[in-house]
Design a protein around this motif. Structure first.
Motif, PDB file in Angstrom:
ATOM      1  N   ASP A 209       0.812  -1.221   0.000  1.00  0.00           N
ATOM      2  CA  ASP A 209       0.000   0.000   0.000  1.00  0.00           C
ATOM      3  C   ASP A 209       0.843   1.268   0.000  1.00  0.00           C
ATOM      4  OD1 ASP A 209       1.092  -0.050   2.499  1.00  0.00           O
ATOM      5  OD2 ASP A 209      -0.817  -0.070   3.590  1.00  0.00           O
ATOM      6  N   ASN A 210       2.041   1.188  -0.567  1.00  0.00           N
ATOM      7  CA  ASN A 210       2.981   2.308  -0.623  1.00  0.00           C
ATOM      8  C   ASN A 210       3.705   2.517   0.693  1.00  0.00           C
ATOM      9  OD1 ASN A 210       4.211   4.208  -2.344  1.00  0.00           O
ATOM     10  ND2 ASN A 210       3.036   5.892  -1.445  1.00  0.00           N
ATOM     11  N   VAL A 211       3.451   1.665   1.663  1.00  0.00           N
ATOM     12  CA  VAL A 211       4.146   1.747   2.946  1.00  0.00           C
ATOM     13  C   VAL A 211       4.766   0.407   3.313  1.00  0.00           C
ATOM     14  CG1 VAL A 211       3.895   2.157   5.431  1.00  0.00           C
ATOM     15  CG2 VAL A 211       2.630   3.581   3.794  1.00  0.00           C
ATOM     16  N   GLN A 212       3.979  -0.657   3.207  1.00  0.00           N
ATOM     17  CA  GLN A 212       4.402  -1.946   3.719  1.00  0.00           C
ATOM     18  C   GLN A 212       3.752  -3.084   2.935  1.00  0.00           C
ATOM     19  OE1 GLN A 212       6.374  -2.866   6.411  1.00  0.00           O
ATOM     20  NE2 GLN A 212       5.877  -5.043   6.234  1.00  0.00           N
ATOM     21  N   TRP A 213       4.525  -4.135   2.684  1.00  0.00           N
ATOM     22  CA  TRP A 213       3.946  -5.370   2.161  1.00  0.00           C
ATOM     23  C   TRP A 213       3.234  -6.092   3.290  1.00  0.00           C
ATOM     24  CZ3 TRP A 213       3.280  -6.950  -2.700  1.00  0.00           C
ATOM     25  CH2 TRP A 213       4.103  -6.417  -3.704  1.00  0.00           C
ATOM     26  N   ARG A 214       2.050  -6.611   3.004  1.00  0.00           N
ATOM     27  CA  ARG A 214       1.296  -7.391   3.996  1.00  0.00           C
ATOM     28  C   ARG A 214       0.759  -8.658   3.345  1.00  0.00           C
ATOM     29  NH1 ARG A 214       0.124  -2.022   5.149  1.00  0.00           N
ATOM     30  NH2 ARG A 214       0.459  -1.410   7.328  1.00  0.00           N
ATOM     31  N   ILE A 215       0.748  -9.739   4.096  1.00  0.00           N
ATOM     32  CA  ILE A 215       0.160 -10.981   3.620  1.00  0.00           C
ATOM     33  C   ILE A 215      -1.354 -10.859   3.752  1.00  0.00           C
ATOM     34  CG2 ILE A 215       0.060 -13.481   3.891  1.00  0.00           C
ATOM     35  CD1 ILE A 215       2.786 -12.307   3.006  1.00  0.00           C
ATOM     36  N   THR A 216      -2.064 -11.192   2.688  1.00  0.00           N
ATOM     37  CA  THR A 216      -3.523 -11.034   2.694  1.00  0.00           C
ATOM     38  C   THR A 216      -4.272 -12.353   2.823  1.00  0.00           C
ATOM     39  OG1 THR A 216      -3.526 -11.041   0.267  1.00  0.00           O
ATOM     40  CG2 THR A 216      -3.437  -8.892   1.372  1.00  0.00           C
ATOM     41  N   ASP A 217      -3.656 -13.449   2.408  1.00  0.00           N
ATOM     42  CA  ASP A 217      -4.341 -14.741   2.506  1.00  0.00           C
ATOM     43  C   ASP A 217      -3.326 -15.854   2.325  1.00  0.00           C
ATOM     44  OD1 ASP A 217      -6.410 -16.490   2.875  1.00  0.00           O
ATOM     45  OD2 ASP A 217      -7.485 -16.022   1.022  1.00  0.00           O
ATOM     46  N   GLY A 218      -3.697 -17.058   2.748  1.00  0.00           N
ATOM     47  CA  GLY A 218      -2.818 -18.208   2.597  1.00  0.00           C
ATOM     48  C   GLY A 218      -3.628 -19.485   2.450  1.00  0.00           C
ATOM     49  N   LYS A 219      -3.169 -20.371   1.565  1.00  0.00           N
ATOM     50  CA  LYS A 219      -3.857 -21.638   1.341  1.00  0.00           C
ATOM     51  C   LYS A 219      -2.833 -22.771   1.355  1.00  0.00           C
ATOM     52  CE  LYS A 219      -7.295 -19.465  -1.688  1.00  0.00           C
ATOM     53  NZ  LYS A 219      -7.875 -19.429  -3.057  1.00  0.00           N
ATOM     54  N   ILE A 220      -3.250 -23.899   1.917  1.00  0.00           N
ATOM     55  CA  ILE A 220      -2.384 -25.071   1.971  1.00  0.00           C
ATOM     56  C   ILE A 220      -2.975 -26.180   1.113  1.00  0.00           C
ATOM     57  CG2 ILE A 220      -3.583 -25.859   4.041  1.00  0.00           C
ATOM     58  CD1 ILE A 220      -1.088 -27.271   4.912  1.00  0.00           C
ATOM     59  N   ASN A 221      -2.112 -26.941   0.464  1.00  0.00           N
ATOM     60  CA  ASN A 221      -2.543 -28.108  -0.295  1.00  0.00           C
ATOM     61  C   ASN A 221      -2.223 -29.346   0.528  1.00  0.00           C
ATOM     62  OD1 ASN A 221      -3.010 -30.220  -2.059  1.00  0.00           O
ATOM     63  ND2 ASN A 221      -2.184 -29.135  -3.834  1.00  0.00           N
ATOM     64  N   ARG A 222      -3.211 -29.885   1.211  1.00  0.00           N
ATOM     65  CA  ARG A 222      -2.988 -31.031   2.073  1.00  0.00           C
ATOM     66  C   ARG A 222      -2.889 -32.360   1.316  1.00  0.00           C
ATOM     67  NH1 ARG A 222      -6.333 -27.696   4.492  1.00  0.00           N
ATOM     68  NH2 ARG A 222      -5.715 -26.819   6.492  1.00  0.00           N
ATOM     69  N   ASN A 223      -3.179 -32.315   0.034  1.00  0.00           N
ATOM     70  CA  ASN A 223      -3.103 -33.535  -0.766  1.00  0.00           C
ATOM     71  C   ASN A 223      -1.703 -33.792  -1.287  1.00  0.00           C
ATOM     72  OD1 ASN A 223      -5.920 -33.993  -0.551  1.00  0.00           O
ATOM     73  ND2 ASN A 223      -6.288 -32.494  -2.184  1.00  0.00           N
ATOM     74  N   LYS A 224      -0.787 -32.857  -1.043  1.00  0.00           N
ATOM     75  CA  LYS A 224       0.582 -33.009  -1.534  1.00  0.00           C
ATOM     76  C   LYS A 224       1.584 -32.777  -0.414  1.00  0.00           C
ATOM     77  CE  LYS A 224      -0.276 -31.509  -6.312  1.00  0.00           C
ATOM     78  NZ  LYS A 224       0.130 -30.543  -7.369  1.00  0.00           N
ATOM     79  N   THR A 225       2.756 -33.357  -0.597  1.00  0.00           N
ATOM     80  CA  THR A 225       3.900 -33.057   0.263  1.00  0.00           C
ATOM     81  C   THR A 225       4.956 -32.395  -0.620  1.00  0.00           C
ATOM     82  OG1 THR A 225       4.880 -35.232  -0.129  1.00  0.00           O
ATOM     83  CG2 THR A 225       3.430 -35.008   1.786  1.00  0.00           C
ATOM     84  N   CYS A 226       5.982 -31.883   0.001  1.00  0.00           N
ATOM     85  CA  CYS A 226       7.018 -31.198  -0.774  1.00  0.00           C
ATOM     86  C   CYS A 226       8.374 -31.361  -0.114  1.00  0.00           C
ATOM     87  CB  CYS A 226       6.675 -29.695  -0.919  1.00  0.00           C
ATOM     88  SG  CYS A 226       6.344 -28.880   0.661  1.00  0.00           S
TER      89      CYS A 226
END
Length: 226
Positions: A209-226
């Motif tokens: 927003d011209n000041v700071q990066w912010r995390i807005t959402d997060g999703k996990i894929n539980r059907n996969k490993t990495c």
């Protein structure tokens, strides 16, 4: 609370598969492979996530550095719609990853202490991500659990747009919660795990927003490993 309501609440805010709806205090059963941030999106047999999900030991870095464009001899002036310079993109990516690490840092502190008191959550999280942290902490407290240790992150910036404000970006991460485990707050004993799957891919969105990066959402894929 009815069994149905209890199940819905747990599915939304049980970031690391901490417990089942039939949990009794002092005997939590942990399903470790479900971290935070999957409200209402998990399958029926899986608990949803937080977390979820923050950390002073986040040592990961981005593996997708922008490539510099070769210098051109063309003297034509750039148009107003010209793409951001590689240097500007690199700088934005660095700031984004710093904010992402801060985002996880406040989560680790919150879930380790059972409190958000004094933590600048709104500096690093916005919208659904902010709400999920609050609700995840509330759920852990209701189960008399705290997290110990830290998750291991491997973030990669896979998309970033600086064409107009607010800037936006996408981060992919393989989060390893092998050493980020739940403990009973009263007894200090570890909560038993229901499985040994600790690594899952996540996708996070962010905005600037011209000041700071912010995390807005997060999703996990539980059907996969990495």
């Amino acid at each position: 609370m009815t069994n149905t309501r209890q199940s819905v609440t747990q599915k939304q805010y049980d970031p690391f598969k901490i417990a089942r709806s039939t949990l009794s205090k002092g005997d939590p059963t942990v399903q470790q492979n479900q971290p935070p941030f999957a409200p209402a999106r998990a399958r029926h047999r899986h608990l949803v996530a937080s977390a979820v999900a923050a950390s002073c030991l986040l040592l990961s870095a981005c593996g997708t550095s922008a490539k510099h464009v070769a210098t051109s001899t063309d003297t034509t002036l750039p148009t107003p719609s010209a793409s951001p310079s590689p240097n500007a993109t690199d700088a934005a990516r660095t700031k984004l990853l710093t904010a992402y690490q801060g985002f996880w840092n406040i989560q680790v502190q919150a879930y380790s202490t059972g409190s958000l008191q004094g933590l600048p959550v709104n500096t690093y999280a916005l919208g659904p991500a902010f709400y999920d942290i609050e609700q995840t902490l509330q759920y852990y407290n209701s189960q008399n659990l705290v997290m110990r240790g830290r998750p291991q992150l491997s973030p990669q910036v896979v998309a970033i747009s600086l064409a107009k404000q607010p800037f936006t970006a996408t981060i992919n991460d393989c989060i390893d919660t092998t050493n980020f485990l739940p403990y009973d707050k009263s007894t200090g004993k570890p909560a038993p795990l229901t499985d040994q799957v600790f690594r899952h891919p996540w996708t996070f969105t962010a905005s600037f927003d011209n000041v700071q990066w912010r995390i807005t959402d997060g999703k996990i894929n539980r059907n996969k490993t990495c």
